[in-house]
Design an enzyme around this catalytic site. Structure first.
Site, PDB file in Angstrom:
ATOM      1  N   GLU A 185       0.812  -1.220   0.000  1.00  0.00           N
ATOM      2  CA  GLU A 185       0.000   0.000   0.000  1.00  0.00           C
ATOM      3  C   GLU A 185       0.849   1.275   0.000  1.00  0.00           C
ATOM      4  O   GLU A 185       0.810   2.096   0.926  1.00  0.00           O
ATOM      5  CB  GLU A 185      -1.016  -0.007   1.144  1.00  0.00           C
ATOM      6  CG  GLU A 185      -0.503  -0.158   2.543  1.00  0.00           C
ATOM      7  CD  GLU A 185      -1.629  -0.341   3.559  1.00  0.00           C
ATOM      8  OE1 GLU A 185      -2.709  -0.850   3.187  1.00  0.00           O
ATOM      9  OE2 GLU A 185      -1.439   0.014   4.737  1.00  0.00           O
ATOM     10  N   GLU A 396      -6.035  -6.879  -0.291  1.00  0.00           N
ATOM     11  CA  GLU A 396      -6.666  -6.823   1.032  1.00  0.00           C
ATOM     12  C   GLU A 396      -8.073  -6.282   0.873  1.00  0.00           C
ATOM     13  O   GLU A 396      -8.286  -5.272   0.201  1.00  0.00           O
ATOM     14  CB  GLU A 396      -5.907  -5.903   2.002  1.00  0.00           C
ATOM     15  CG  GLU A 396      -4.564  -6.399   2.475  1.00  0.00           C
ATOM     16  CD  GLU A 396      -3.912  -5.422   3.445  1.00  0.00           C
ATOM     17  OE1 GLU A 396      -4.652  -4.668   4.131  1.00  0.00           O
ATOM     18  OE2 GLU A 396      -2.670  -5.403   3.504  1.00  0.00           O
TER      19      GLU A 396
END
Length: 506
Positions: A185, A396
């Site tokens: 991320e 995710e």
């Protein structure tokens, strides 16, 4: 208890019939990967065992009162048990990260043989059960020694050290690993760690919300983001030159992507939403696909935004075989200051530069997220249209609930169903999405909430030295979905309740 059972069955019927389209595992291509995820610091524990040294996450978590990852789910000792749970579930892929400071304790130089053995054993155990490892090289846990030496990700020295670390991983594990994510991320990592101060190593300018001891929110997130891209590109180049032809794997970068939608139908809010997408998606995606930052960012951030050399631009461009997406919920975007905004747009950093206001949808807050599957579908459509439709993995996606609240996590089932449906819809519209990973496989230590919330499909008793695992209803649902015994939008889900003991309790 009978009344409760009837009420629960009613809720499950409602849940199972609340979607317009039925789908099963067979609705997706055979090579589409359904998995679940964890990360090293959040899952492994054993922070001072077998040669591991501290990371910046150890230092950061020990500075706050939300707990730490010293033991957490104890995956380091219980990985075989967890792999068996995955195999029983029918999991097709498991995403985990490697602890840099467990594998190479000083950040560079000698390899820790016990760390090497652990990851080799984990990977081979996964493979022996038919589970594809998806390995993330970096998940917030820089060796503290490198942070102390030169400041970590805000120093270009990180590029060489990260590439050398990646080289070790490719060489030692690459025969059994076909999917690599370099950095987790990347967008929210740069913002949270170097602007907001809410993630390790916790840098920010002085503000009334977070007590940071160091940092500059107006420059450091952009410097870190730049070095993230260059480190990723360097590792990717190494992999493709040295390993790819033999190992035949793929390598990508992941970004955190909120769904973004105009707060009103006004032209101002539509423009604000596009600006937010430029900053939150385009910051990383435009260099990866086209070789440079968005023009709007260059104009707004000016000299604070680092510049790619021609050689760097060519190296970053095309360096990701896929894009990893971390997504949980959607926010509204407006050009006008509302009564409540999730992130402060005033200040010195990224959100001031972005110049828009982010508003929670429905009952969402900073740690409680409303299910908005249309937001993920919109992200996939936007990436398809704006960035040449690259391969995408949803690395995710999951729902937080109050820890120890219940094993009957019907809300989580509803959430996962809805998002899988959204992925399928996006694929029908042409998105090249290739995998979906639930966060998380088991309850773990969470980066923002510690142990107050949990995402796991398996409950972990953190009060038990043995860290007992107990399946939640979501684990049963995912098992049924993966094994083809649940047809979403049918009433097959009711069978879960008959198999899920009423006496199952925490």
């Amino acid at each position: 208890m009978k009344h409760f059972s009837l009420l629960f069955i009613f809720l499950v019927i409602l849940l199972a019939t609340s979607y317009s389209d039925a789908f099963t595992r067979n609705s997706f291509p055979k090579d589409f990967l359904f998995g679940a995820a964890t990360s090293a610091y959040q899952w492994e524990g054993a922070v001072a065992e077998d040669g591991r040294t501290p990371s910046v996450w150890d230092t950061f978590s020990n500075s706050y009162d939300t707990g730490n990852g010293d033991v957490t789910s104890d995956g380091y000792h219980k990985y075989k048990e967890d792999v068996k749970l995955m195999a029983t579930m029918g999991l097709e892929s498991f995403r985990f990260s490697i602890s840099w400071s467990r594998l190479i304790p000083n950040g560079r130089g000698l390899i820790n043989p016990k760390g090497l053995l652990f990851y080799n054993n984990l990977i081979k155990d996964l493979k022996s059960h038919g589970i594809e490892p998806h390995v993330t090289l970096y998940h917030y846990d820089l060796p503290q020694s490198l942070e102390d030496e030169y400041g970590g990700w805000i120093n270009r020295k990180i590029i060489e050290d990260f590439t050398a670390y990646a080289d070790v991983c490719f060489r030692e594990f690459g025969e059994d690993v076909k999917l690599w994510t370099t950095i987790n991320e990347a967008t929210i990592f740069a913002i949270g760690s170097y602007d907001q101060g809410t993630a390790p190593p916790g840098h920010c300018s002085p503000n009334k919300f977070v007590n940071c001891s160091t940092g500059n929110s107006s420059t450091e997130p952009y410097i870190a983001g730049h070095n993230i891209l260059l480190a990723h590109a360097s590792a990717s180049k190494l992999y493709k030159l040295k390993y790819k032809s033999k190992q035949k794997g793929s390598i990508g970068l992941s970004i955190f992507a909120f769904g973004l939608s105009p707060y009103t139908n006004s032209k101002d809010d539509e423009i604000a939403t596009q600006r937010a997408k430029t900053f939150l998606y385009g910051w990383m995606l435009k260099p990866l696909v086209f070789g440079d930052y968005p023009d709007e960012m260059k104009k707004t951030v000016g000299s604070r935004l680092p510049v790619f050399s021609e050689e760097e631009s060519e190296q970053v461009k095309g360096s990701s075989d896929f894009i990893g997406i971390i997504h949980y919920t959607t926010f509204y975007v407006t050009n006008h200051q509302p009564s409540a905004s999730l992130f402060p747009s005033m200040g010195e950093g990224f959100f001031k530069d972005m110049g828009v206001y982010i508003i929670p949808t429905g009952n969402s807050s900073f740690l409680v997220w409303e299910a908005t599957p249309w937001g993920l579908e919109g992200i996939l459509e936007y990436i398809k249209q704006s960035y040449n439709n690259p391969p995408v993995y949803i690395l995710e996606n999951g729902m937080p609930m109050v820890r120890d609240s219940t094993l009957q996590d019907t809300q989580r089932i509803e959430y996962i169903q809805a998002y899988i449906d959204a992925v399928l819809n996006a694929m029908k519209n042409g998105s090249d999405t290739r995998g979906y990973f639930v966060w998380s496989m088991v309850d773990v230590y969470e980066i923002l909430s510690g142990y107050t919330t949990s995402f796991g499909m398996y409950h972990v008793n953190f009060s038990d030295p043995g860290r007992k695992r107990t399946p939640k209803l979501s684990a049963s649902w995912y098992t049924g979905f993966l094994n083809g015994t649940i047809d979403v939008a049918s009433q097959d889900t009711i069978q879960l309740w008959s198999n899920f003991s009423v006496s199952s309790s925490l």
